[in-house]
Design an enzyme around this catalytic site. Structure first.
Site, PDB file in Angstrom:
ATOM      1  N   SER A 168     -10.255  -2.253   9.329  1.00 58.34           N
ATOM      2  CA  SER A 168     -10.749  -2.216   8.076  1.00 58.34           C
ATOM      3  C   SER A 168     -10.082  -1.146   7.359  1.00 58.34           C
ATOM      4  O   SER A 168      -9.700  -1.355   6.140  1.00 58.34           O
ATOM      5  CB  SER A 168     -12.258  -2.018   7.917  1.00 58.34           C
ATOM      6  OG  SER A 168     -12.851  -1.815   6.674  1.00 58.34           O
ATOM      7  N   HIS A 221       0.802  -1.063   0.158  1.00 57.95           N
ATOM      8  CA  HIS A 221      -0.022   0.132  -0.104  1.00 57.95           C
ATOM      9  C   HIS A 221       0.908   1.331  -0.024  1.00 57.95           C
ATOM     10  O   HIS A 221       0.560   2.391  -0.712  1.00 57.95           O
ATOM     11  CB  HIS A 221      -0.764   0.355   1.342  1.00 57.95           C
ATOM     12  CG  HIS A 221      -2.025  -0.898   1.046  1.00 57.95           C
ATOM     13  ND1 HIS A 221      -2.827  -0.705  -0.010  1.00 57.95           N
ATOM     14  CD2 HIS A 221      -2.917  -1.606   1.930  1.00 57.95           C
ATOM     15  CE1 HIS A 221      -3.762  -1.518   0.030  1.00 57.95           C
ATOM     16  NE2 HIS A 221      -3.870  -2.373   1.301  1.00 57.95           N
ATOM     17  N   TRP A 269      -6.536  -2.133   6.386  1.00 63.13           N
ATOM     18  CA  TRP A 269      -6.468  -3.162   5.401  1.00 63.13           C
ATOM     19  C   TRP A 269      -6.806  -2.547   4.006  1.00 63.13           C
ATOM     20  O   TRP A 269      -6.217  -3.065   2.841  1.00 63.13           O
ATOM     21  CB  TRP A 269      -7.860  -4.189   5.644  1.00 63.13           C
ATOM     22  CG  TRP A 269      -8.103  -5.272   4.767  1.00 63.13           C
ATOM     23  CD1 TRP A 269      -7.040  -6.014   4.313  1.00 63.13           C
ATOM     24  CD2 TRP A 269      -9.184  -5.291   3.801  1.00 63.13           C
ATOM     25  NE1 TRP A 269      -7.841  -7.045   3.252  1.00 63.13           N
ATOM     26  CE2 TRP A 269      -9.025  -6.572   2.898  1.00 63.13           C
ATOM     27  CE3 TRP A 269     -10.206  -4.719   3.665  1.00 63.13           C
ATOM     28  CZ2 TRP A 269      -9.729  -6.921   2.252  1.00 63.13           C
ATOM     29  CZ3 TRP A 269     -11.175  -5.013   2.699  1.00 63.13           C
ATOM     30  CH2 TRP A 269     -10.918  -6.203   2.190  1.00 63.13           C
ATOM     31  N   HIS A 270      -7.486  -1.616   3.896  1.00 64.74           N
ATOM     32  CA  HIS A 270      -7.957  -0.871   2.583  1.00 64.74           C
ATOM     33  C   HIS A 270      -6.529  -0.047   2.112  1.00 64.74           C
ATOM     34  O   HIS A 270      -6.437  -0.172   0.837  1.00 64.74           O
ATOM     35  CB  HIS A 270      -9.129   0.116   2.775  1.00 64.74           C
ATOM     36  CG  HIS A 270     -10.267  -0.704   2.674  1.00 64.74           C
ATOM     37  ND1 HIS A 270     -11.018  -1.332   3.663  1.00 64.74           N
ATOM     38  CD2 HIS A 270     -11.258  -0.987   1.471  1.00 64.74           C
ATOM     39  CE1 HIS A 270     -12.157  -1.765   3.405  1.00 64.74           C
ATOM     40  NE2 HIS A 270     -12.092  -1.670   1.904  1.00 64.74           N
ATOM     41  N   GLY A 271      -5.712   0.416   2.925  1.00 68.03           N
ATOM     42  CA  GLY A 271      -4.578   1.214   2.497  1.00 68.03           C
ATOM     43  C   GLY A 271      -4.356   2.409   3.431  1.00 68.03           C
ATOM     44  O   GLY A 271      -4.943   2.498   4.615  1.00 68.03           O
TER      45      GLY A 271
END
Length: 508
Positions: A360, A106, A363-365
């Site tokens: 969350s 990321h 985890w997405h970035g």
């Protein structure tokens, strides 16, 4: 291979990688029909089929040579850790290993400013992170006493450690390897050995282990996905969250801006609806998602769904909305984060909720917009829980009675507020930067922040005790009404009437 996709990309005005992604999802449909015809006795062939198809997607199509090797490294690392590390820390070691690896990628994407139209390895790595961390917890649960496990943990626990080929086949299950949905190891093995189809008996004679009817459902999902893809291609250029940042948008009235934001949110979501319903259909063709038989004996295929569009666009409350969006990711967050960070013997509270939402976002970035979306989502979830406990009992009708106007108004208000908050929260998720997120929220009057802040203040400065006192008064009034007014089918007590007649006779 890019030469095959470039003319289509130019004609549609899309990136080559986007056309490649849609092509892979479409190719997965006929390949799913091939996969399901491999006999369950040839499990090794099924595992190899998954590995080969996924390798084809990553290497010749997307040319992600180093990315594929990175996925392989995460898989092998998880396999070795889960096999050799004992004790309660094993799942957290796996989580740190795979999430740390994902975060590095990321950061690389952010540093090199790789556009989101470019497909690189982080998307597939996000799906794999869910798979591998869930597997680690399932293995750990398999080593615990059964009486210490809840229903989900009992169903998904791994008691027999898989061979390497089987684990690779599970990790590279091809219909969901690029964008999900992810599946847990127990679901994968039940698909491979076809015990998934033996869990429920059919009312009709079956020609083979896999029930009929999956193609009908799968291609209906494909059609739904293509419709939403068309909506996205046609409408999203005019209705997207970047529109909120334009000078034209700023010139409109506040009410018009808030209404327009709702349309932007819907058309932004349409791409997710398209991708997830298409991958769901491909998964169904492999046999995944079988959930039993309907009243008429038709097969049901609801277990591979990653989104419930109707419940998102018209939810009864925010919890229903949240549970219907990215369903499998929500399961992962609930079972591998929310429950696991809650101290044993205690109920999950706001701390567990906030940790889950921050995870969350992580985890997405690393974009700031993700954290705005998910931290605000944690507060909205908290307020939703408080509202259900505080307000809902006040509007509920007695058992057997039709919903009152107050309950219907409560439901309608819950739907409207949920949609308003969803689109408000989602803007930073796609605008990503701090400046753009703040500008977008300011241009719609910060309405989502006002709603959330008002709710937090209300429930923390005496709102909860006040609502509890109203509930007690309401309960007493209802009970009093029931004791004084006999129901139509209840015979009133005759003793008072008899006593009155006796008194009249004595007077006469």
């Amino acid at each position: 291979m890019d030469a095959l996709f470039l003319p289509i990309a130019n004609a549609l005005g899309a990136s080559v990688d986007q056309i490649k992604l849609i092509s892979c999802l479409l190719i997965a449909y006929p390949l799913g029909s091939v996969f399901v015809r491999i006999p369950s006795s040839q499990s090794s062939l099924k595992h190899a089929f998954n590995i080969l198809v996924s390798s084809f997607f990553f290497i010749p199509v997307f040319q992600l040579y180093s990315g594929f090797l990175q996925l392989l490294g995460s898989i092998l690392g998880t396999y070795l850790i889960a096999a050799n590390v004992r004790g309660p820390n094993m799942p957290w070691i796996v989580f740190t290993f795979v999430m740390g690896h994902l975060t590095i990628n990321h950061v690389i994407r952010a540093v090199y400013e790789i556009p989101y139209e470019t497909i690189e390895i982080t998307g597939a790595q996000m799906v794999l992170t869910m798979k591998l961390t869930t597997f680690a917890w399932n293995v750990y649960d398999g080593r615990r006493a059964q009486e210490d496990l809840d229903k989900w943990q009992l169903q998904k626990r791994v008691t027999k450690f898989p061979g390497l080929l089987e684990f690779l086949g599970f990790s590279f299950y091809f219909p969901g390897v690029l964008v999900g949905p992810y599946l847990d190891y127990a679901s994968y093995t039940s698909l491979i050995d076809e015990t998934l189809f033996k869990s429920v008996e059919s009312k009709k004679p079956m020609r083979r282990a896999v029930p009929d009817g999956r193609k009908r459902v799968a291609y209906r999902k494909l059609l739904t996905g293509l419709v939403f893809l068309g909506l996205f291609v046609v409408m999203n250029p005019s209705y997207n969250f970047s529109t909120v940042l334009t000078p034209w948008f700023a010139q409109q009235s506040l009410l018009y801006r808030i209404i327009l934001l709702q349309f932007c949110g819907f058309f932004e979501r349409s791409k997710y609806y398209a991708i997830w319903t298409m991958t769901e259909g491909a998964s169904i063709l492999t046999g995944l998602g079988f959930s039993g038989f309907g009243p008429s004996g038709e097969s049901l295929w609801e277990g591979a769904a990653n989104v419930n569009i109707r419940e998102i666009e018209w939810p009864s409350n925010f919890k229903v909305l949240l549970d219907s969006w990215n369903i499998n990711t929500n399961i992962w967050l609930r079972e591998c984060i929310y429950k696991r960070v809650t101290p044993e013997g205690k109920k999950p509270g706001f701390r567990s909720t906030l940790i889950t939402f921050v995870t969350s976002a992580f985890w997405h970035g690393i974009a700031v917009g993700y954290y705005f979306t998910f931290v605000l989502g944690g507060f909205v979830t908290y307020l939703g829980r408080k509202s259900r406990v505080g307000f809902r009992p006040l509007v509920m009708s007695a058992p057997g009675e039709s919903p009152s106007w107050a309950k219907q108004s409560y439901d309608l208000l819950g739907t409207i507020v949920s949609i308003l908050l969803l689109n408000y929260m989602a803007a930073p998720f796609l605008l990503l930067t701090f400046a753009n997120s703040m500008e977008a929220w300011s241009r719609v009057g910060w309405y989502g922040c006002w709603i959330v802040a008002s709710g937090v203040v209300f429930f923390n400065v005496g709102g909860s005790p006040y609502l509890q006192s109203l509930q007690k008064k309401h309960a007493r009034a209802v009970n009093a009404g029931r004791s004084q007014t006999p129901l139509p089918h209840v015979v009133a007590p005759v003793e008072p009437v008899v006593e009155e007649l006796k008194a009249r006779n004595r007077m006469n």
